[in-house]
Design a protein around this motif. Structure first.
Motif, PDB file in Angstrom:
ATOM      1  N   UNK A   6     -15.736  16.881  65.254  1.00 44.12           N
ATOM      2  CA  UNK A   6     -17.001  16.798  64.523  1.00 44.12           C
ATOM      3  C   UNK A   6     -17.085  17.905  63.477  1.00 44.12           C
ATOM      4  N   UNK A   7     -17.860  17.651  62.448  1.00 41.29           N
ATOM      5  CA  UNK A   7     -18.147  18.666  61.444  1.00 41.29           C
ATOM      6  C   UNK A   7     -19.492  18.362  60.804  1.00 41.29           C
ATOM      7  N   UNK A   8     -20.060  19.381  60.156  1.00 43.83           N
ATOM      8  CA  UNK A   8     -21.275  19.163  59.390  1.00 43.83           C
ATOM      9  C   UNK A   8     -22.544  19.735  59.988  1.00 43.83           C
ATOM     10  N   UNK A   9     -22.474  20.305  61.163  1.00 50.47           N
ATOM     11  CA  UNK A   9     -23.681  20.896  61.738  1.00 50.47           C
ATOM     12  C   UNK A   9     -24.057  22.182  61.044  1.00 50.47           C
ATOM     13  N   UNK A  10     -25.213  22.732  61.431  1.00 48.84           N
ATOM     14  CA  UNK A  10     -25.636  23.986  60.841  1.00 48.84           C
ATOM     15  C   UNK A  10     -27.123  24.192  60.951  1.00 48.84           C
ATOM     16  N   UNK A  11     -27.605  25.153  60.168  1.00 47.52           N
ATOM     17  CA  UNK A  11     -29.022  25.509  60.138  1.00 47.52           C
ATOM     18  C   UNK A  11     -29.663  24.906  58.900  1.00 47.52           C
ATOM     19  N   UNK A  12     -30.787  24.254  59.079  1.00 51.33           N
ATOM     20  CA  UNK A  12     -31.483  23.628  57.955  1.00 51.33           C
ATOM     21  C   UNK A  12     -32.988  23.787  58.173  1.00 51.33           C
ATOM     22  N   UNK A  13     -33.719  23.863  57.083  1.00 49.63           N
ATOM     23  CA  UNK A  13     -35.166  23.967  57.164  1.00 49.63           C
ATOM     24  C   UNK A  13     -35.800  22.612  57.469  1.00 49.63           C
ATOM     25  N   UNK A  14     -36.973  22.609  58.070  1.00 50.66           N
ATOM     26  CA  UNK A  14     -37.665  21.334  58.297  1.00 50.66           C
ATOM     27  C   UNK A  14     -37.813  20.555  56.990  1.00 50.66           C
ATOM     28  N   UNK A  15     -37.575  19.259  57.078  1.00 50.56           N
ATOM     29  CA  UNK A  15     -37.604  18.405  55.898  1.00 50.56           C
ATOM     30  C   UNK A  15     -36.270  18.285  55.193  1.00 50.56           C
ATOM     31  N   UNK A  16     -35.317  19.093  55.597  1.00 44.85           N
ATOM     32  CA  UNK A  16     -33.998  19.078  54.973  1.00 44.85           C
ATOM     33  C   UNK A  16     -33.096  17.988  55.507  1.00 44.85           C
ATOM     34  N   UNK A  17     -31.865  18.012  55.020  1.00 49.70           N
ATOM     35  CA  UNK A  17     -30.879  16.986  55.379  1.00 49.70           C
ATOM     36  C   UNK A  17     -29.563  17.612  55.800  1.00 49.70           C
ATOM     37  N   UNK A  18     -28.854  16.910  56.649  1.00 47.96           N
ATOM     38  CA  UNK A  18     -27.496  17.256  57.040  1.00 47.96           C
ATOM     39  C   UNK A  18     -26.718  15.966  57.219  1.00 47.96           C
ATOM     40  N   UNK A  19     -25.399  16.073  57.027  1.00 50.25           N
ATOM     41  CA  UNK A  19     -24.534  14.931  57.281  1.00 50.25           C
ATOM     42  C   UNK A  19     -23.447  15.351  58.263  1.00 50.25           C
ATOM     43  N   UNK A  20     -23.405  14.677  59.392  1.00 45.11           N
ATOM     44  CA  UNK A  20     -22.370  14.927  60.388  1.00 45.11           C
ATOM     45  C   UNK A  20     -21.232  13.932  60.203  1.00 45.11           C
ATOM     46  N   UNK A  21     -20.023  14.414  60.445  1.00 48.09           N
ATOM     47  CA  UNK A  21     -18.840  13.561  60.403  1.00 48.09           C
ATOM     48  C   UNK A  21     -18.062  13.723  61.695  1.00 48.09           C
ATOM     49  N   UNK A  22     -17.380  12.671  62.085  1.00 45.50           N
ATOM     50  CA  UNK A  22     -16.551  12.732  63.286  1.00 45.50           C
ATOM     51  C   UNK A  22     -15.337  11.842  63.075  1.00 45.50           C
ATOM     52  N   UNK A  23     -14.164  12.456  63.153  1.00 45.51           N
ATOM     53  CA  UNK A  23     -12.923  11.722  62.961  1.00 45.51           C
ATOM     54  C   UNK A  23     -12.175  11.605  64.284  1.00 45.51           C
ATOM     55  N   UNK A  24     -11.757  10.388  64.586  1.00 48.73           N
ATOM     56  CA  UNK A  24     -10.964  10.134  65.792  1.00 48.73           C
ATOM     57  C   UNK A  24      -9.495  10.124  65.433  1.00 48.73           C
ATOM     58  N   UNK A  25      -8.694  10.759  66.277  1.00 43.11           N
ATOM     59  CA  UNK A  25      -7.257  10.802  66.032  1.00 43.11           C
ATOM     60  C   UNK A  25      -6.509  10.686  67.362  1.00 43.11           C
ATOM     61  N   UNK A  26      -5.195  10.501  67.253  1.00 39.60           N
ATOM     62  CA  UNK A  26      -4.376  10.336  68.445  1.00 39.60           C
ATOM     63  C   UNK A  26      -3.844   8.921  68.508  1.00 39.60           C
ATOM     64  N   UNK A  27      -3.439   8.508  69.694  1.00 40.67           N
ATOM     65  CA  UNK A  27      -2.949   7.152  69.890  1.00 40.67           C
ATOM     66  C   UNK A  27      -4.144   6.224  70.041  1.00 40.67           C
ATOM     67  N   UNK A  28      -4.384   5.399  69.038  1.00 37.60           N
ATOM     68  CA  UNK A  28      -5.553   4.515  69.026  1.00 37.60           C
ATOM     69  C   UNK A  28      -5.111   3.104  68.674  1.00 37.60           C
ATOM     70  N   UNK A  29      -5.395   2.166  69.568  1.00 34.40           N
ATOM     71  CA  UNK A  29      -5.153   0.757  69.244  1.00 34.40           C
ATOM     72  C   UNK A  29      -6.382   0.149  68.575  1.00 34.40           C
ATOM     73  N   UNK A  30      -7.540   0.412  69.151  1.00 35.62           N
ATOM     74  CA  UNK A  30      -8.780  -0.100  68.565  1.00 35.62           C
ATOM     75  C   UNK A  30      -9.954   0.748  69.032  1.00 35.62           C
ATOM     76  N   UNK A  31     -10.967   0.795  68.185  1.00 33.45           N
ATOM     77  CA  UNK A  31     -12.207   1.490  68.523  1.00 33.45           C
ATOM     78  C   UNK A  31     -13.335   0.477  68.526  1.00 33.45           C
ATOM     79  N   UNK A  32     -14.065   0.436  69.595  1.00 39.69           N
ATOM     80  CA  UNK A  32     -15.227  -0.438  69.674  1.00 39.69           C
ATOM     81  C   UNK A  32     -16.418   0.292  69.074  1.00 39.69           C
ATOM     82  N   UNK A  33     -17.316   0.720  69.884  1.00 46.44           N
ATOM     83  CA  UNK A  33     -18.493   1.418  69.384  1.00 46.44           C
ATOM     84  C   UNK A  33     -18.176   2.890  69.113  1.00 46.44           C
ATOM     85  N   UNK A  34     -18.862   3.420  68.127  1.00 53.11           N
ATOM     86  CA  UNK A  34     -18.865   4.857  67.858  1.00 53.11           C
ATOM     87  C   UNK A  34     -20.317   5.281  67.777  1.00 53.11           C
ATOM     88  N   UNK A  35     -20.578   6.540  68.040  1.00 49.90           N
ATOM     89  CA  UNK A  35     -21.967   6.954  67.988  1.00 49.90           C
ATOM     90  C   UNK A  35     -22.161   8.444  68.127  1.00 49.90           C
TER      91      UNK A  35
END
Length: 121
Positions: A6-35
């Motif tokens: 994961x990346x993108x966390x941090x400190x933000x003021x009320x009313x502000x915005x942040x964008x989180x990202x999460x990359x999956x890696x390794x041996x992967x045949x298929x991914x169903x749900x992410x969340x």
């Protein structure tokens, strides 16, 4: 194993915005749900938003209209755009996926290590 970073966390003021990202890696045949789940101090982990491989989304009532989840299947990455953040959104946010490592494997759940989001003035 499947690793979620994961990346993108941090400190933000009320009313502000942040964008989180999460990359999956390794041996992967298929991914169903992410969340994304979150856990605030003294509280249980709760679902924030999820998205299926068919782009069907689900949101917690507390974030509807403020958060948007999306995914890039080619990159095995899920995003969480968080707008109009409130102090009550403060928590550790965990990435989750349900995936098969190989075609003959049963799908199982994988978790990231978490990223802190703090909303404070």
């Amino acid at each position: 194993q499947v690793q979620l970073v994961e990346s993108g966390g941090g400190l933000v003021q009320p009313g502000g915005s942040l964008r989180l990202s999460c990359a999956a890696s390794g041996t992967i045949f298929s991914i169903n749900a992410m969340g994304w789940y979150r856990q605030a101090p003294g509280k249980e982990r709760e679902l924030v938003a999820s998205i299926t491989s068919a782009d069907i989304t689900n949101y917690a009532d507390s974030v509807k209209g403020r958060f948007t989840i999306s995914r890039d299947n080619a990159k095995n990455t899920v995003y969480l755009q968080m707008n109009s953040l409130k102090p009550e959104d403060t928590a550790v946010y965990y990435c989750h996926c349900n995936a098969r490592r190989r075609s003959y494997d049963m799908p199982r759940d994988y978790w990231g290590q978490g990223t802190q989001v703090t909303v404070s003035s």
